[in-house]
Design a protein around this motif. Structure first.
Motif, short mmCIF file in Angstrom:
data_model
loop_
_atom_site.label_atom_id
_atom_site.label_comp_id
_atom_site.label_asym_id
_atom_site.label_seq_id
_atom_site.Cartn_x
_atom_site.Cartn_y
_atom_site.Cartn_z
N ALA A 329 -3.31 23.07 43.23
CA ALA A 329 -3.99 24.36 43.38
C ALA A 329 -3.01 25.44 43.85
CB ALA A 329 -5.14 24.21 44.36
N MET A 330 -1.94 25.01 44.50
CA MET A 330 -0.92 25.94 44.97
C MET A 330 -0.18 26.56 43.78
SD MET A 330 2.38 25.08 47.41
CE MET A 330 1.34 24.48 48.76
N PRO A 331 -0.05 27.88 43.71
CA PRO A 331 0.71 28.49 42.60
C PRO A 331 2.17 28.10 42.66
CG PRO A 331 0.14 30.14 44.24
CD PRO A 331 -0.60 28.90 44.63
N SER A 332 2.82 28.11 41.52
CA SER A 332 4.18 27.56 41.43
C SER A 332 5.20 28.30 42.27
CB SER A 332 4.63 27.54 39.96
OG SER A 332 4.70 28.85 39.43
N ASP A 333 5.02 29.60 42.50
CA ASP A 333 5.99 30.30 43.33
C ASP A 333 5.93 29.82 44.78
OD1 ASP A 333 3.45 31.47 43.47
OD2 ASP A 333 4.24 33.48 43.84
N GLU A 334 4.74 29.44 45.24
CA GLU A 334 4.61 28.86 46.57
C GLU A 334 5.04 27.39 46.57
OE1 GLU A 334 0.74 29.46 48.23
OE2 GLU A 334 0.64 31.54 47.57
N LEU A 335 4.69 26.68 45.50
CA LEU A 335 5.05 25.28 45.39
C LEU A 335 6.57 25.10 45.41
CD1 LEU A 335 4.32 22.29 44.90
CD2 LEU A 335 4.30 22.82 42.44
N ALA A 347 13.81 23.91 42.47
CA ALA A 347 13.48 24.16 41.06
C ALA A 347 12.85 25.55 40.96
CB ALA A 347 12.52 23.09 40.53
N LEU A 348 12.86 26.11 39.78
CA LEU A 348 12.32 27.46 39.61
C LEU A 348 10.87 27.41 39.13
CD1 LEU A 348 15.27 29.48 38.04
CD2 LEU A 348 14.77 28.97 40.44
N PRO A 349 10.03 28.28 39.68
CA PRO A 349 8.62 28.33 39.29
C PRO A 349 8.41 29.07 37.97
CG PRO A 349 9.06 30.01 40.92
CD PRO A 349 10.34 29.24 40.77
N GLY A 350 7.35 28.71 37.29
CA GLY A 350 7.03 29.37 36.03
C GLY A 350 6.75 30.85 36.16
N THR A 351 6.40 31.29 37.36
CA THR A 351 6.17 32.72 37.56
C THR A 351 7.41 33.55 37.31
OG1 THR A 351 6.58 32.36 39.93
CG2 THR A 351 4.28 32.40 39.21
N ASP A 357 0.99 39.08 35.26
CA ASP A 357 -0.44 38.91 35.01
C ASP A 357 -0.76 37.73 34.10
OD1 ASP A 357 0.60 39.93 32.67
OD2 ASP A 357 -0.86 41.55 32.45
N ASP A 358 0.23 36.88 33.83
CA ASP A 358 0.01 35.69 33.00
C ASP A 358 -0.24 34.50 33.93
OD1 ASP A 358 0.11 33.48 31.34
OD2 ASP A 358 1.83 34.19 30.18
N PRO A 359 -1.47 33.98 33.95
CA PRO A 359 -1.79 32.90 34.90
C PRO A 359 -1.07 31.58 34.61
CG PRO A 359 -3.61 33.24 33.36
CD PRO A 359 -2.64 34.36 33.13
N ALA A 360 -0.55 31.42 33.41
CA ALA A 360 0.12 30.16 33.07
C ALA A 360 1.32 29.90 33.96
CB ALA A 360 0.53 30.16 31.60
N GLY A 361 2.02 30.95 34.35
CA GLY A 361 3.22 30.78 35.16
C GLY A 361 2.96 30.08 36.48
#
Length: 394
Positions: A329-335, A347-351, A357-361
């Motif tokens: 549930a944690m977004p990738s930039d926080e993960l 590792a780099l987050p998809g964001t 505004d793209d939720p996939a990241g």
């Protein structure tokens, strides 16, 4: 008060990620760094010996031609034509200070402020950064579940100010290798609309396919539409010497030359000589490097079942990259920051590879395995599989 172009452009992602390490503790286990897609090892010993001799040559320390040294342009043209089964002349080759400069010069030669460029998502963030700093509007081109751009989708995005379409294959960050049919379809689309097709082929030496991944340079007048970009950094570990290339029409290169002369005057002389030496002497060594990268890509696939059991999925895998969807549930930039402190993984987050505004990241992570071998990949996946305490997405 108005802001400069740099002030309205996001910070370099790799540099931002490195700052996460400043407060981390690696006393219990070492860091596994899969954040950057560049080799950290120096060039092979035989190349370094040749470079030492090159340092004694007077012209190594002088200005050279803006578009690069003739010998390197000639050799690259010959090898490029052979690899891509077409025709490339030295006059269609320019040597640049790295592939990022080749991209920047290309955009500068194509676009005016307010023009538009189609950029597939997830994108290579430096491409987006330069478009922002050039005042060029980025039009995101979604690549769907298979992370491969679709021509029909691209066609619907073309407008009166569209000037170019960008492809990166093998792809950074997704690792996807675009089929020859996909590449040809985008060439035909660009040609039909009077656009430039930019293909960044930085990782072409690590393509899993034998033979030409496409044969666009075999088409008549290919250089009226196509601009190919390349980097010697990955093939010969010349990252610090900044040597790249672009293939296009002589008239187009004359426009790019204005940018290149203003920014760097000429490419690095030692790097150019080393790149030429590599082209002429390191084909067997490079074949071994390619096989090692293919082995690492295979190791990604072999280790995925353990992660899939935890809810992860593999979206792309090729060249230097694996692109993953995480289950949390944690977004990738926080993960990504959490992983530094709790699993000692960078590792780099998809964001960092999609529009804000793209939720996939928020669900994606990029793994760059340029600097970890099969055993390192196994250790990475073991750490990811052992993660605990993170809430899953609903």
């Amino acid at each position: 008060m108005s802001q400069s172009r740099t002030q309205t452009t996001f910070a370099p992602p790799v540099m931002e990620a490195r700052r996460w390490l400043e407060t981390a503790d690696f006393s219990e286990q070492p860091l596994i760094n899969v954040s950057q897609a560049a080799p950290v090892n120096p060039p092979p010993a035989e190349m370094r010996a040749a470079m030492a001799a090159m340092m004694e040559e007077d012209d190594t320390h002088l200005y050279g031609a803006v578009l690069g040294n003739d010998a390197l342009r000639t050799e690259l043209a010959s090898q490029w034509a052979r690899h891509f089964e077409g025709t490339v002349s030295p006059a269609q080759v320019a040597i640049t200070s790295g592939c990022n400069q080749a991209f920047s010069a290309t955009i500068s030669a194509i676009c005016a402020e307010g023009d538009e460029v189609l950029l597939p998502t997830p994108w290579y963030f430096n491409h987006k950064m330069w478009l922002d700093m050039a005042g060029v509007t980025t039009v995101p081109l979604d690549t769907g579940a298979h992370l491969t751009p679709d021509v029909a989708t691209a066609k619907a995005l073309i407008g009166p100010r569209t000037k170019a379409i960008v492809l990166v294959t093998p792809n950074n960050p997704a690792g996807t290798e675009y089929s020859s049919e996909t590449v040809r379809a985008f060439y035909d689309l660009a040609k039909a609309h009077g656009l430039k097709l930019l293909i960044d082929e930085t990782y072409r030496d690590f393509d899993s396919r034998d033979g030409a991944p496409h044969t666009l340079v075999g088409l008549p007048d290919w250089d009226e539409t196509l601009v190919q970009l390349y980097s010697f950094s990955k093939a010969y570990r010349l990252t610090g010497h900044r040597v790249g290339a672009m293939m296009a029409s002589p008239a187009f290169l004359a426009e790019a030359e204005k940018f290149l002369d203003t920014v760097a005057i000429c490419p690095n002389q030692l790097g150019q000589k080393a790149a030429l030496w590599g082209l002429q002497n390191l084909s067997d060594w490079l074949a071994g490097e390619r096989q090692e990268i293919l082995n690492r890509s295979a190791a990604i696939g072999q280790n995925m079942p353990a992660l899939e059991a935890k809810g992860w999925s593999l979206l792309g895998n090729g060249a230097y990259f694996a692109y993953l969807r995480h289950p949390y549930a944690m977004p990738s930039d926080e993960l990504a920051k959490w992983l530094v402190h709790n699993a000692q993984i960078l590792a780099l987050p998809g964001t960092m590879f999609r529009p804000s505004d793209d939720p996939a990241g928020a669900q994606e992570m990029r793994i760059a395995f340029a600097n970890i071998d099969a055993s390192g990949i196994a250790a990475l996946f073991a750490r990811l599989s052992a993660l605990e305490g993170l809430p899953l997405r609903a």
